[in-house]
Design a protein around this motif. Structure first.
Motif, PDB file in Angstrom:
ATOM      1  N   LEU A 108      -5.058   5.228   4.051  1.00  0.00           N
ATOM      2  CA  LEU A 108      -3.807   5.526   3.355  1.00  0.00           C
ATOM      3  C   LEU A 108      -2.636   4.845   4.068  1.00  0.00           C
ATOM      4  O   LEU A 108      -1.735   4.287   3.422  1.00  0.00           O
ATOM      5  CB  LEU A 108      -3.585   7.044   3.289  1.00  0.00           C
ATOM      6  CG  LEU A 108      -2.403   7.522   2.429  1.00  0.00           C
ATOM      7  CD1 LEU A 108      -2.571   7.048   0.996  1.00  0.00           C
ATOM      8  CD2 LEU A 108      -2.299   9.048   2.464  1.00  0.00           C
ATOM      9  N   SER A 109      -2.652   4.850   5.385  1.00  0.00           N
ATOM     10  CA  SER A 109      -1.611   4.163   6.159  1.00  0.00           C
ATOM     11  C   SER A 109      -1.609   2.671   5.844  1.00  0.00           C
ATOM     12  O   SER A 109      -0.556   2.046   5.687  1.00  0.00           O
ATOM     13  CB  SER A 109      -1.849   4.369   7.663  1.00  0.00           C
ATOM     14  OG  SER A 109      -1.786   5.727   8.009  1.00  0.00           O
ATOM     15  N   ASP A 110      -2.798   2.102   5.739  1.00  0.00           N
ATOM     16  CA  ASP A 110      -2.940   0.676   5.440  1.00  0.00           C
ATOM     17  C   ASP A 110      -2.383   0.343   4.060  1.00  0.00           C
ATOM     18  O   ASP A 110      -1.648  -0.637   3.885  1.00  0.00           O
ATOM     19  CB  ASP A 110      -4.424   0.291   5.520  1.00  0.00           C
ATOM     20  CG  ASP A 110      -4.647  -1.206   5.477  1.00  0.00           C
ATOM     21  OD1 ASP A 110      -4.340  -1.806   4.431  1.00  0.00           O
ATOM     22  OD2 ASP A 110      -5.128  -1.793   6.465  1.00  0.00           O
ATOM     23  N   SER A 111      -2.719   1.151   3.059  1.00  0.00           N
ATOM     24  CA  SER A 111      -2.285   0.867   1.686  1.00  0.00           C
ATOM     25  C   SER A 111      -0.771   1.027   1.537  1.00  0.00           C
ATOM     26  O   SER A 111      -0.122   0.216   0.863  1.00  0.00           O
ATOM     27  CB  SER A 111      -3.019   1.787   0.698  1.00  0.00           C
ATOM     28  OG  SER A 111      -2.801   3.150   0.996  1.00  0.00           O
ATOM     29  N   VAL A 112      -0.197   2.043   2.161  1.00  0.00           N
ATOM     30  CA  VAL A 112       1.265   2.223   2.125  1.00  0.00           C
ATOM     31  C   VAL A 112       1.951   1.032   2.784  1.00  0.00           C
ATOM     32  O   VAL A 112       2.984   0.543   2.316  1.00  0.00           O
ATOM     33  CB  VAL A 112       1.669   3.539   2.831  1.00  0.00           C
ATOM     34  CG1 VAL A 112       3.178   3.611   3.015  1.00  0.00           C
ATOM     35  CG2 VAL A 112       1.180   4.746   2.029  1.00  0.00           C
ATOM     36  N   SER A 113       1.370   0.545   3.857  1.00  0.00           N
ATOM     37  CA  SER A 113       1.945  -0.586   4.583  1.00  0.00           C
ATOM     38  C   SER A 113       1.927  -1.862   3.743  1.00  0.00           C
ATOM     39  O   SER A 113       2.832  -2.688   3.833  1.00  0.00           O
ATOM     40  CB  SER A 113       1.181  -0.811   5.888  1.00  0.00           C
ATOM     41  OG  SER A 113       1.270   0.336   6.718  1.00  0.00           O
ATOM     42  N   THR A 114       0.880  -2.041   2.932  1.00  0.00           N
ATOM     43  CA  THR A 114       0.817  -3.207   2.047  1.00  0.00           C
ATOM     44  C   THR A 114       1.960  -3.180   1.041  1.00  0.00           C
ATOM     45  O   THR A 114       2.603  -4.205   0.782  1.00  0.00           O
ATOM     46  CB  THR A 114      -0.535  -3.235   1.298  1.00  0.00           C
ATOM     47  OG1 THR A 114      -1.579  -3.495   2.233  1.00  0.00           O
ATOM     48  CG2 THR A 114      -0.552  -4.319   0.234  1.00  0.00           C
ATOM     49  N   VAL A 115       2.213  -2.021   0.464  1.00  0.00           N
ATOM     50  CA  VAL A 115       3.316  -1.877  -0.488  1.00  0.00           C
ATOM     51  C   VAL A 115       4.650  -2.180   0.198  1.00  0.00           C
ATOM     52  O   VAL A 115       5.484  -2.926  -0.325  1.00  0.00           O
ATOM     53  CB  VAL A 115       3.334  -0.456  -1.085  1.00  0.00           C
ATOM     54  CG1 VAL A 115       4.568  -0.256  -1.957  1.00  0.00           C
ATOM     55  CG2 VAL A 115       2.068  -0.201  -1.900  1.00  0.00           C
ATOM     56  N   ALA A 116       4.844  -1.622   1.392  1.00  0.00           N
ATOM     57  CA  ALA A 116       6.085  -1.853   2.138  1.00  0.00           C
ATOM     58  C   ALA A 116       6.244  -3.322   2.499  1.00  0.00           C
ATOM     59  O   ALA A 116       7.343  -3.893   2.419  1.00  0.00           O
ATOM     60  CB  ALA A 116       6.099  -0.995   3.407  1.00  0.00           C
ATOM     61  N   GLY A 117       5.155  -3.979   2.879  1.00  0.00           N
ATOM     62  CA  GLY A 117       5.208  -5.389   3.237  1.00  0.00           C
ATOM     63  C   GLY A 117       5.619  -6.264   2.072  1.00  0.00           C
ATOM     64  O   GLY A 117       6.404  -7.209   2.222  1.00  0.00           O
TER      65      GLY A 117
END
Length: 351
Positions: free
Chosen positions: A283-292
């Motif tokens: 979940l941390s990884d997927s949220v980070s992709t959106v933020a990136g």
């Protein structure tokens, strides 16, 4: 306060060990600060804007992992392979603009986020054959290698045989090859940060020899030229379906494979074969992709280099916190990034 939050005693670690582990991982993945802007700039992105976005996206991703997935000592940043696919496949090959490519990254990230919140996550991970999971990594590796060969000048395009030997008399090509060899030697000698050491050391030789320009070391961060510039209209078109699926597929299984590798090293796999707290890490990884994507860089993913920090004793999110601080400090080194010859940067790609 940090001791209580990360519960060092439970994980058989301490503050000093976690800091050393964070620095170890940061040194092994700091090369992305130089390579990500170089690669995306070839696809039409602004170098300075990507540099700033890379630092901020990586820092934010590491902070999310530190405080949400706090039992995972991992580093996150824009991923190698995916950035090359966006630059050379999506932007140059399919002729999409950077804004349209960022839109696809955003949509793929949202899909990843939704799946990370549902039981589909476990079903997908378990349903893909191991051979295909391994094949994805091999394919990405070969893709990165050929790009590295071309950037270094070891190969060049040929209309008949597609790839031919490049001009090996160029000093920068020879320095790039030497940098690649040095990275392998330092790895065998167990020297931490071998990639970044190789890049900087041979870049200094190039500057002193007059084969590359030195633009300085420290300055104010470049403006975020790609902030909120994603084009969702193009990303949601039928022609983008393949791109979005590819971005999601690579990110999802690359993350799953990386987390499995880190879990093996850190002892996070239970007796039942399940990985503890993998849902929070994904979940941390997927949220980070959106933020990136919002900040203006390619897909953010978890780095397998995180194993370096785990081997150094990292066991909690404190390791991720230290990595994130390292990326924040990189914001002020954009002149150094523009001074590194692409032929020497390419050594890290091939490595």
């Amino acid at each position: 306060m940090l001791d209580k939050y990360f519960d060092y005693r439970k994980h058989k670690t301490d503050f000093k060990t976690e800091v050393v582990a964070g620095i170890s991982t940061f040194l092994t993945m700091a090369y992305i600060m130089f390579l990500n802007p170089v690669i995306l700039a070839d696809g039409g992105f602004d170098f300075g804007g990507v540099f700033t976005a890379t630092a901020l996206a990586a820092a934010l991703a590491c902070f999310i992992a530190a405080f949400y997935a706090k039992t995972w000592p991992v580093g996150l940043a824009p991923g190698m392979g995916i950035n090359a696919f966006i630059a050379y496949g999506v932007c140059l090959g399919m002729e999409y603009t950077p804004a349209e490519a960022l839109g696809a990254v955003l949509v793929a990230g949202v899909v990843f986020l939704i799946i990370s919140l549902t039981p589909l996550r476990a079903w997908l991970i378990n349903s893909i054959p191991k051979s295909l999971k391994l094949g994805i990594g091999a394919g990405i590796g070969l893709f990165l290698a050929i790009i590295g060969f071309q950037l270094m000048g070891l190969t060049s395009d040929n209309p008949v045989v597609l790839v031919q030997l490049g001009d090996l008399n160029k000093p920068l090509t020879l320095l790039g090859a030497a940098a690649f060899i040095s990275m392998i030697v330092m790895e065998k000698m167990k020297i931490k940060g071998n990639i970044i050491i190789g890049i900087v050391a041979f870049s200094i030789i190039a500057w002193l020899g007059g084969w590359a320009n030195f633009n300085g070391v420290v300055s104010a961060p470049p403006p975020m030229t790609h902030l909120m510039t994603f084009d969702l209209g193009a990303a949601l078109s039928a022609s983008m379906v393949t791109v979005i699926f590819t971005l999601f597929f690579i990110d999802f299984f690359d993350t799953a494979g990386t987390l499995t590798s880190v879990a093996n090293v850190s002892g996070k796999i239970g007796s039942d074969g399940k990985i503890k707290d993998i849902d929070k890490a994904m979940l941390s990884d997927s949220v980070s992709t959106v933020a990136g994507a919002v900040m203006g860089t390619s897909t953010v993913t978890t780095y397998v280099e995180s194993a370096a920090g785990v081997k150094a004793g990292g066991r909690t999110g404190m390791t991720s916190l230290v990595i994130g601080i390292g990326f924040l400090l990189c914001l002020f080194f954009s002149p150094l990034a523009t001074s590194l010859p692409k032929e020497i940067d390419a050594a890290a790609l091939i490595y």
